[in-house]
Design a protein around this motif. Sequence first.
Motif, mmCIF file in Angstrom:
data_model
loop_
_atom_site.group_PDB
_atom_site.id
_atom_site.type_symbol
_atom_site.label_atom_id
_atom_site.label_comp_id
_atom_site.label_asym_id
_atom_site.label_seq_id
_atom_site.Cartn_x
_atom_site.Cartn_y
_atom_site.Cartn_z
ATOM 1 N N UNK A 1 0.846 -1.179 0.000
ATOM 2 C CA UNK A 1 0.000 0.000 0.000
ATOM 3 C C UNK A 1 0.894 1.245 0.000
ATOM 4 N N UNK A 2 0.597 2.212 -0.864
ATOM 5 C CA UNK A 2 1.359 3.459 -0.960
ATOM 6 C C UNK A 2 0.535 4.621 -0.432
ATOM 7 N N UNK A 49 -9.728 0.960 -4.613
ATOM 8 C CA UNK A 49 -8.277 1.024 -4.439
ATOM 9 C C UNK A 49 -7.731 2.325 -3.919
ATOM 10 N N UNK A 50 -8.582 3.239 -3.455
ATOM 11 C CA UNK A 50 -8.084 4.501 -2.920
ATOM 12 C C UNK A 50 -9.018 5.008 -1.819
ATOM 13 N N UNK A 51 -8.409 5.588 -0.798
ATOM 14 C CA UNK A 51 -9.141 6.162 0.331
ATOM 15 C C UNK A 51 -8.353 7.376 0.774
ATOM 16 N N UNK A 52 -8.996 8.566 0.848
ATOM 17 C CA UNK A 52 -8.235 9.746 1.221
ATOM 18 C C UNK A 52 -9.095 10.937 1.566
ATOM 19 N N UNK A 70 -3.231 -2.270 -6.610
ATOM 20 C CA UNK A 70 -3.178 -1.965 -8.046
ATOM 21 C C UNK A 70 -2.787 -0.515 -8.315
ATOM 22 N N UNK A 71 -3.377 0.428 -7.579
ATOM 23 C CA UNK A 71 -3.035 1.835 -7.799
ATOM 24 C C UNK A 71 -1.640 2.172 -7.298
ATOM 25 N N UNK A 72 -1.106 1.404 -6.362
ATOM 26 C CA UNK A 72 0.260 1.641 -5.879
ATOM 27 C C UNK A 72 1.261 1.593 -7.024
ATOM 28 N N UNK A 73 1.004 0.718 -7.979
ATOM 29 C CA UNK A 73 1.896 0.601 -9.132
ATOM 30 C C UNK A 73 1.858 1.847 -10.009
#
Length: 91
Positions: A1-2, A49-52, A70-73
Motif C-alpha cells: 500500500x502506498x 483502491x483509494x481512500x483519502x 493496483x493503484x500503488x503501481x
Amino acid sequence: MSNIDIRHAHALPADGARQAIEEVAAKLSERFGLQSSWVGDVLNFNGSGVDGAIELQPGAVRVTAKLGFLLSAMKGMVESEIQRVLQEKLG
C-alpha cells in the motif's frame, strides 16, 4: 500500500477554495471513479483502491490518500494527476 501526501498553496478566499476543491473532486471522480463527502473543512473520498481526504487549510489544501495494491503501481501517475488538477483549479 502506498501513501500520497500533497500540500498545495493557494490565495483564494475560503469559499473560492471550497468551490475549487469541489471541482478537483469532480475531476478525480471522473478519472478514478471516486465518491466524496464533506465533513467540516475536509472532503473525504474513496473508490476502488483509494481512500483519502482533501483538507481545506488557510492558504493551502492538503491531499492525503492511501492507494491499494493496483493503484500503488501507478502512484507517480496518480500524484501527477492530482497536482495537475490542483494547479488548474487553485492556481
